[in-house]
Scaffold this active site. Structure first.
Site, PDB file in Angstrom:
ATOM      1  N   ASN A  45       0.869  -1.180   0.000  1.00 33.04           N
ATOM      2  CA  ASN A  45       0.000   0.000   0.000  1.00 33.04           C
ATOM      3  C   ASN A  45       0.903   1.226   0.000  1.00 33.04           C
ATOM      4  O   ASN A  45       1.495   1.564   1.019  1.00 33.04           O
ATOM      5  CB  ASN A  45      -0.896  -0.037   1.257  1.00 33.04           C
ATOM      6  CG  ASN A  45      -1.754   1.202   1.386  1.00 33.04           C
ATOM      7  OD1 ASN A  45      -1.791   2.037   0.476  1.00 33.04           O
ATOM      8  ND2 ASN A  45      -2.429   1.327   2.518  1.00 33.04           N
ATOM      9  N   LYS A  99       0.088   4.228  -0.319  1.00 33.09           N
ATOM     10  CA  LYS A  99      -0.578   5.392   0.285  1.00 33.09           C
ATOM     11  C   LYS A  99      -0.385   6.624  -0.618  1.00 33.09           C
ATOM     12  O   LYS A  99      -0.363   6.475  -1.840  1.00 33.09           O
ATOM     13  CB  LYS A  99      -0.072   5.602   1.717  1.00 33.09           C
ATOM     14  CG  LYS A  99      -0.239   4.324   2.556  1.00 33.09           C
ATOM     15  CD  LYS A  99      -0.053   4.511   4.034  1.00 33.09           C
ATOM     16  CE  LYS A  99      -0.243   3.175   4.749  1.00 33.09           C
ATOM     17  NZ  LYS A  99      -0.140   3.283   6.210  1.00 33.09           N
ATOM     18  N   HIS A 140      -9.542   1.072   4.924  1.00 29.69           N
ATOM     19  CA  HIS A 140      -8.271   1.243   5.643  1.00 29.69           C
ATOM     20  C   HIS A 140      -8.487   2.174   6.838  1.00 29.69           C
ATOM     21  O   HIS A 140      -9.303   3.105   6.757  1.00 29.69           O
ATOM     22  CB  HIS A 140      -7.215   1.831   4.692  1.00 29.69           C
ATOM     23  CG  HIS A 140      -5.835   1.779   5.261  1.00 29.69           C
ATOM     24  ND1 HIS A 140      -5.385   2.715   6.171  1.00 29.69           N
ATOM     25  CD2 HIS A 140      -4.823   0.893   5.098  1.00 29.69           C
ATOM     26  CE1 HIS A 140      -4.142   2.407   6.522  1.00 29.69           C
ATOM     27  NE2 HIS A 140      -3.773   1.305   5.885  1.00 29.69           N
ATOM     28  N   GLU A 193      -6.866   4.595   7.878  1.00 29.86           N
ATOM     29  CA  GLU A 193      -6.682   6.013   7.552  1.00 29.86           C
ATOM     30  C   GLU A 193      -7.933   6.588   6.884  1.00 29.86           C
ATOM     31  O   GLU A 193      -8.270   7.755   7.087  1.00 29.86           O
ATOM     32  CB  GLU A 193      -5.423   6.182   6.682  1.00 29.86           C
ATOM     33  CG  GLU A 193      -4.160   5.972   7.514  1.00 29.86           C
ATOM     34  CD  GLU A 193      -2.974   5.390   6.759  1.00 29.86           C
ATOM     35  OE1 GLU A 193      -2.956   5.416   5.516  1.00 29.86           O
ATOM     36  OE2 GLU A 193      -2.048   4.886   7.439  1.00 29.86           O
ATOM     37  N   GLU A 231      -5.240  -4.974  10.575  1.00 32.18           N
ATOM     38  CA  GLU A 231      -4.225  -3.949  10.809  1.00 32.18           C
ATOM     39  C   GLU A 231      -4.512  -3.262  12.131  1.00 32.18           C
ATOM     40  O   GLU A 231      -5.356  -2.342  12.184  1.00 32.18           O
ATOM     41  CB  GLU A 231      -4.249  -2.907   9.683  1.00 32.18           C
ATOM     42  CG  GLU A 231      -3.893  -3.472   8.326  1.00 32.18           C
ATOM     43  CD  GLU A 231      -3.329  -2.400   7.398  1.00 32.18           C
ATOM     44  OE1 GLU A 231      -2.221  -2.618   6.890  1.00 32.18           O
ATOM     45  OE2 GLU A 231      -3.946  -1.345   7.213  1.00 32.18           O
ATOM     46  N   GLY A 273       2.679   2.219  10.860  1.00 33.08           N
ATOM     47  CA  GLY A 273       3.649   3.304  10.731  1.00 33.08           C
ATOM     48  C   GLY A 273       4.355   3.666  12.021  1.00 33.08           C
ATOM     49  O   GLY A 273       5.007   4.701  12.109  1.00 33.08           O
ATOM     50  N   SER A 295       3.610  -2.253  10.361  1.00 38.47           N
ATOM     51  CA  SER A 295       5.054  -2.336  10.552  1.00 38.47           C
ATOM     52  C   SER A 295       5.647  -3.696  10.160  1.00 38.47           C
ATOM     53  O   SER A 295       6.540  -4.214  10.829  1.00 38.47           O
ATOM     54  CB  SER A 295       5.426  -1.973  11.998  1.00 38.47           C
ATOM     55  OG  SER A 295       5.031  -0.635  12.285  1.00 38.47           O
TER      56      SER A 295
HETATM   57  P1  13P Z   1       3.152   0.334   7.747  1.00 38.75           P
HETATM   58  O1  13P Z   1       3.645  -0.940   7.117  1.00 38.75           O
HETATM   59  O2  13P Z   1       3.882   1.537   7.288  1.00 38.75           O
HETATM   60  O3  13P Z   1       3.045   0.208   9.223  1.00 38.75           O
HETATM   61  O4  13P Z   1       1.649   0.553   7.200  1.00 38.75           O
HETATM   62  C1  13P Z   1       0.753  -0.486   7.281  1.00 38.75           C
HETATM   63  C2  13P Z   1      -0.437  -0.135   6.485  1.00 38.75           C
HETATM   64  O5  13P Z   1      -1.186   0.764   6.831  1.00 38.75           O
HETATM   65  C3  13P Z   1      -0.688  -0.877   5.248  1.00 38.75           C
HETATM   66  O6  13P Z   1      -1.964  -0.642   4.752  1.00 38.75           O
END
Ligand code: 13P
Length: 250
Positions: free
Chosen positions: A9, A11, A95, A97, A167, A173, A213
């Site tokens: 992803n 983003k 997601h 976010e 997740e 992150g 992560s």
């Molecule tokens: P990270 O791998 O940066 O923690 O992000 C995970 C994520 O949100 C994947 O959709």
């Protein structure tokens, strides 16, 4: 046997040109790995050019969101019928976010999951608890509630194409990965919930990814858990070597 699925992803990172360069760097590093379904999810603006580069590579193209209507007066939105001609086969939905910054609700996400399945796209449905929810002992009820809200009324015949991504929001992150036990526990809970909805055979076929992560150093042990069938990778997917190492370690 469930085929492992590892998705990157990206983003809101990478211009179309940068995205093509990343895809070009990745393809030779992972295209021989047949046991893993590898999906790249660049931003919308890079889907056409990355789609062209992926053509014939064995890698899949994913979007990061979509609207549930096929067309209409929805300024700024993109529909499944616009994604399909670009070669998009997967779409990340719900997601954290999107839930947090854009206030997407379970009923909205449920509409999107239904529309994606109807259109022949593989939805990657994201669920997961916040740190406060975990500390309050609410992980199980939060994740169960999200699954109920996002999958209500989804037809059995279509559910096999579904992918669920667990997740934990506190692991995204942050560099804090869930422990193997924490991750497996929630994955088993998700599988049990899917069994309630769709029966044991179908639930046994649905892939459940872990996200939060994931790095080359922790991917293999996470993937070795019985109910973890892949990874949804954020930060580490922006670097060809890291992402390839995760795919290869699976
Ligand atoms: P990270 O791998 O940066 O923690 O992000 C995970 C994520 O949100 C994947 O959709």
């Amino acid at each position: 046997m469930r085929r492992y699925i590892v998705a990157g992803n990206w983003k809101m990172h990478k211009t179309a040109e940068e995205a093509v360069n990343l895809a070009l760097a990745l393809i030779p590093l992972v295209s021989d790995v047949r046991s893993v379904e590898v999906v790249l999810c660049p931003p919308f603006t890079a889907l056409p050019s990355v789609g062209e580069v992926l053509n014939g590579s064995g890698l899949f193209l994913g979007a990061q969101n979509m609207h549930h209507e096929p067309q209409g007066a929805y300024t700024g939105e993109i529909s499944a019928s616009m994604l399909l001609p670009l070669g998009v086969s997967h779409v990340i939905l719900g997601h954290s976010e999107r839930r947090h910054y854009f206030i997407e609700s379970d009923p909205q996400i449920r509409e999107k999951v239904g529309a994606a399945l109807q259109a022949g796209l593989t939805p990657i449905l994201c669920v997961g608890e916040t740190l406060a929810e975990r500390e309050a002992g609410e992980t199980e009820s939060v994740v169960s509630g999200q699954l109920e809200g996002c999958l209500e009324g989804i037809e059995l015949a279509q559910a096999e194409d579904l992918v669920v991504a667990y997740e934990p929001v506190w692991a995204i992150g942050t560099g804090k990965t869930a422990t193997l036990e924490q991750a497996q526990e929630v994955h088993a809970l998700i599988r049990a919930k899917l069994t309630q909805f769709f029966g044991v055979d179908l639930a046994g076929k649905i892939r459940i990814q872990y996200g939060g992560s994931v790095k080359p150093e922790n991917a293999a042990e996470l993937m070795a858990q019985p109910d973890i069938d892949g990874a949804l990778v954020g930060g580490a997917s922006l670097d060809a070597d890291s992402f390839a190492a995760i795919v290869r370690s699976v």
